[in-house]
Design an enzyme around this catalytic site. Structure first.
Site, short mmCIF file in Angstrom:
data_model
loop_
_atom_site.label_atom_id
_atom_site.label_comp_id
_atom_site.label_asym_id
_atom_site.label_seq_id
_atom_site.Cartn_x
_atom_site.Cartn_y
_atom_site.Cartn_z
N SER A 14 0.85 -1.18 0.00
CA SER A 14 0.00 0.00 0.00
C SER A 14 0.90 1.24 0.00
CB SER A 14 -0.88 -0.05 1.26
OG SER A 14 -1.69 1.09 1.35
N LYS B 107 -0.97 -0.86 -4.45
CA LYS B 107 -2.22 -0.16 -4.10
C LYS B 107 -1.88 1.30 -3.82
CE LYS B 107 -4.78 -0.26 0.24
NZ LYS B 107 -5.45 -1.16 1.20
N LYS C 226 -3.06 4.89 -2.40
CA LYS C 226 -4.04 5.59 -1.59
C LYS C 226 -4.50 6.82 -2.40
CE LYS C 226 -4.12 3.30 2.31
NZ LYS C 226 -5.38 2.71 2.82
N ASP D 254 -7.27 2.82 -3.06
CA ASP D 254 -8.02 2.78 -1.80
C ASP D 254 -8.30 4.22 -1.36
OD1 ASP D 254 -9.08 2.34 0.71
OD2 ASP D 254 -7.33 1.28 1.52
N GLU E 49 -11.17 0.44 -3.60
CA GLU E 49 -11.48 0.04 -2.22
C GLU E 49 -12.13 1.19 -1.46
OE1 GLU E 49 -7.95 -1.48 -0.37
OE2 GLU E 49 -8.79 -1.45 1.65
N ASP F 59 -13.88 -2.31 2.56
CA ASP F 59 -12.98 -2.51 3.69
C ASP F 59 -13.74 -2.06 4.95
OD1 ASP F 59 -11.03 -2.24 5.68
OD2 ASP F 59 -9.60 -1.11 4.49
N LYS G 130 -9.96 -7.92 7.06
CA LYS G 130 -8.98 -7.58 8.10
C LYS G 130 -9.49 -8.19 9.39
CE LYS G 130 -7.47 -3.08 6.33
NZ LYS G 130 -7.79 -1.62 6.41
N GLY H 17 -4.27 -4.96 5.66
CA GLY H 17 -3.20 -4.78 6.63
C GLY H 17 -3.43 -3.53 7.45
C1 NPQ Z 1 -6.43 0.28 4.65
N1 NPQ Z 1 -4.12 -0.01 5.54
O1 NPQ Z 1 -6.40 -0.67 3.92
C2 NPQ Z 1 -5.41 0.52 5.77
C3 NPQ Z 1 -5.59 1.77 6.42
C4 NPQ Z 1 -4.60 2.26 7.40
C5 NPQ Z 1 -2.07 -0.82 4.63
O2 NPQ Z 1 -3.43 0.70 3.52
C6 NPQ Z 1 -1.68 3.40 11.30
C7 NPQ Z 1 -2.36 2.26 11.65
C8 NPQ Z 1 -1.88 3.95 10.07
C9 NPQ Z 1 -3.26 1.68 10.77
C10 NPQ Z 1 -3.00 3.94 7.93
C11 NPQ Z 1 -3.27 0.04 4.50
C12 NPQ Z 1 -2.78 3.38 9.18
C13 NPQ Z 1 -3.48 2.23 9.53
C14 NPQ Z 1 -3.91 3.37 7.06
C15 NPQ Z 1 -4.38 1.68 8.61
O3 NPQ Z 1 -7.38 1.04 4.55
MG MG Z 2 -8.52 0.04 3.02
#
Ligand code: NPQ
Ligand code: MG
Length: 366
Positions: A133, A159, A161, A187, A212, A237, A261, A289
């Site tokens: 990500s 991926k 953001k 995402d 996403e 998600d 998740k 994650g």
């Molecule tokens: C998601 N994760 O899929 C999340 C969101 C996310 C890997 O993109 C600190 C702790 C910062 C948890 C930032 C990924 C974070 C977090 C983003 C989770 O939406």
């Molecule tokens: Mg997400």
């Protein structure tokens, strides 16, 4: 299984680089680890809540509070993961806190019986393909530099953001630079509304695997309406907190792909149930994650090895986020991570490192 004591340990893990999403910038991970001590062995669970309620309503201080005040006291005298899940069910919400406690109980139980998480959950592979990500950046050149490093490291899927103002341009730039064969998805972390449908439809030209969580967490009906206006498959998600939510999303046509998740849905038992439901409905799933340490990562990699996980997950290597992990680091080999085979999580915290990142510890004696 009888529990003697539970440790609630809070750790602070600096991130190698700031991670920016549509809801904010994170520079460190603030994590609660739950350690269940039984006469026969121990188990660990990692709580994926953030310090602030930005991704979901949960946050670290609340997780600690609900664990101490309600969840831990509700555990029966003789406990396994299933009994723990049942005992916590009357309490609403707080799924990340529940997941951490259930996982610690499950790890202890499996370490005692000698079975791995992968075997217990029904893994069908011994390694899993990994995606990564990539956060929102200040400029396109910076983004391309970052993506290029991940591609060189071997990640099989990228991926990006996105948020309003950072969507078409980064996707176009990554496609132009890395070509049509790169597995690419985006995402939004709930940053758009249905009024943005025409802008989001412009992403249709870029052959993305999925988009996403474009809309708000509680907008299942609106996601269904949006899905009708997009060629890009919609993946949920934040909206999916239980097997019931997953069933509703599938029935409504709000999601054609689901990100699982375990923390968000209250644990690995619920995650497995969602996987099974999705397999029955022909809905592809992948493992999300939450910037986990090696402990949480180990369990996610085991889950991602189940047969319905047909898309690469955000199961990145430890070094994606941390210079030093609290376990032996997970390292990418040919774009894959190996599923641990030892009892339980199959991996242990390294005591010196764990102690060096610990900010507080509290014991609950039984
Ligand atoms: C998601 N994760 O899929 C999340 C969101 C996310 C890997 O993109 C600190 C702790 C910062 C948890 C930032 C990924 C974070 C977090 C983003 C989770 O939406
Ligand atoms: Mg997400």
């Amino acid at each position: 299984m009888k529990i003697n004591a539970i440790e609630l340990r809070r750790i602070a893990m600096p991130l190698r680089a700031p991670f920016r999403t549509s809801f904010g910038v994170e520079t460190a991970r603030d994590i609660v680890l739950v350690r269940v001590v039984t006469p026969e062995g121990e188990g660990w669970g990692e709580c994926v809540a953030m310090s602030e309620p930005l991704y979901s309503s949960e946050y670290v201080d609340a997780a600690l509070d609900v664990l101490k005040r309600f969840l831990i006291p509700a555990l029966p005298e003789k406990v396994d993961a299933r009994a723990a899940k049942r005992a916590m069910k009357p309490f609403k919400g707080h799924r990340m806190a529940k997941a951490a406690l259930e996982t610690a109980v499950l790890d202890a139980q499996l370490r005692v019986s000698g079975e791995s998480f992968g075997s217990f959950l029904g893994a069908s592979r011994d390694r899993v393909p990994c995606g990564v990500s990539v956060g929102i950046m200040d400029s396109i050149p910076e983004l391309l530099e970052s993506v290029s490093e991940f591609v060189e490291e071997g990640y099989v899927r990228i991926k990006l953001k996105i948020e309003p103002g950072w969507d078409l341009a980064p996707v176009r730039a990554v496609r132009e630079r890395f070509g049509d064969d790169l597995l690419l998805q985006v995402d939004a972390n709930a940053a758009y509304t249905l009024a943005d449908a025409r802008q989001l439809a412009k992403l249709d030209d870029f052959d993305l695997l999925l988009i996403e969580q474009p809309l708000a967490d509680d907008d299942l009906v609106q996601h269904a309406a949006l899905a009708k206006q997009l060629k890009t498959p919609v993946c949920l998600d934040e909206s999916i907190e239980s097997v019931e939510h997953a069933a509703a999303a599938i029935t409504l046509g709000a999601a054609s792909i689901i990100n699982i998740k375990p923390g968000r849905v209250g644990g690995y038992l619920e995650a497995k149930a969602i996987h099974d439901l999705c397999v029955a409905h022909g809905v592809p799933v992948w493992c999300g994650g939450m910037l986990e340490t090696g402990l949480g990562r180990a369990a996610n990699v085991a889950l991602a090895a189940l047969p319905g996980f047909v898309l690469p997950g955000d199961t990145s290597a430890s070094r994606r986020y941390f210079a030093t992990d609290i376990t032996t680091p997970f390292e990418l080999a040919d774009g894959h991570l190996d599923v641990p085979t030892g009892p339980g999580l199959g991996i242990d915290p390294i005591q010196d490192i764990l102690d060096s990142v610990t900010t507080s510890s509290e014991w609950i004696k039984f």
